[in-house]
Design a protein around this motif. Structure first.
Motif, PDB file in Angstrom:
ATOM      1  N   GLU A  10       5.128 -17.032   2.955  1.00 57.49           N
ATOM      2  CA  GLU A  10       6.337 -16.927   3.762  1.00 57.49           C
ATOM      3  C   GLU A  10       6.093 -15.937   4.890  1.00 57.49           C
ATOM      4  O   GLU A  10       5.377 -14.958   4.736  1.00 57.49           O
ATOM      5  N   ARG A  11       6.723 -16.197   6.015  1.00 53.05           N
ATOM      6  CA  ARG A  11       6.605 -15.300   7.157  1.00 53.05           C
ATOM      7  C   ARG A  11       7.705 -14.262   7.098  1.00 53.05           C
ATOM      8  O   ARG A  11       8.840 -14.558   6.739  1.00 53.05           O
ATOM      9  N   LEU A  12       7.373 -13.060   7.463  1.00 54.08           N
ATOM     10  CA  LEU A  12       8.342 -11.984   7.520  1.00 54.08           C
ATOM     11  C   LEU A  12       8.666 -11.733   8.987  1.00 54.08           C
ATOM     12  O   LEU A  12       7.767 -11.530   9.806  1.00 54.08           O
ATOM     13  N   ARG A  13       9.946 -11.810   9.319  1.00 50.94           N
ATOM     14  CA  ARG A  13      10.374 -11.567  10.694  1.00 50.94           C
ATOM     15  C   ARG A  13      11.395 -10.453  10.689  1.00 50.94           C
ATOM     16  O   ARG A  13      12.319 -10.450   9.874  1.00 50.94           O
ATOM     17  N   LEU A  14      11.236  -9.526  11.598  1.00 49.35           N
ATOM     18  CA  LEU A  14      12.152  -8.397  11.704  1.00 49.35           C
ATOM     19  C   LEU A  14      12.892  -8.470  13.027  1.00 49.35           C
ATOM     20  O   LEU A  14      12.300  -8.753  14.067  1.00 49.35           O
ATOM     21  N   TYR A  15      14.190  -8.217  12.983  1.00 47.90           N
ATOM     22  CA  TYR A  15      15.013  -8.197  14.183  1.00 47.90           C
ATOM     23  C   TYR A  15      15.767  -6.876  14.202  1.00 47.90           C
ATOM     24  O   TYR A  15      16.236  -6.421  13.164  1.00 47.90           O
TER      25      TYR A  15
END
Length: 72
Positions: A10-15
């Motif tokens: 899974e990809r981890l994306r931070l906003y």
């Protein structure tokens, strides 16, 4: 790419958001079918969360015309 179990990683994306209101608005926007992170961020880049809420509650689709990636 897969891990040892042959499952996709899974990809981890931070906003980051300037306020909790922006984060909550982003989460609501991206829960709508067809509105992903890119469009959610684009909306919040041109409209404050209170304006987004007013436009949605009033059915003011024209308010979103200035947002890149929204509309036909």
């Amino acid at each position: 790419m897969a891990n040892g179990d042959e499952r996709p990683l899974e990809r981890l994306r931070l906003y980051g958001f300037a306020s909790e209101e922006q984060q909550a608005c982003f989460e609501l926007l991206t829960s709508v079918s067809g509105v992903g992170a890119k469009v959610g961020l684009a909306i919040l880049s041109v409209m404050e969360p209170d304006r987004v809420a007013l436009a949605i509650s009033a059915g003011d689709h024209k308010a979103f015309k200035a947002v890149s990636g929204v509309g036909p």
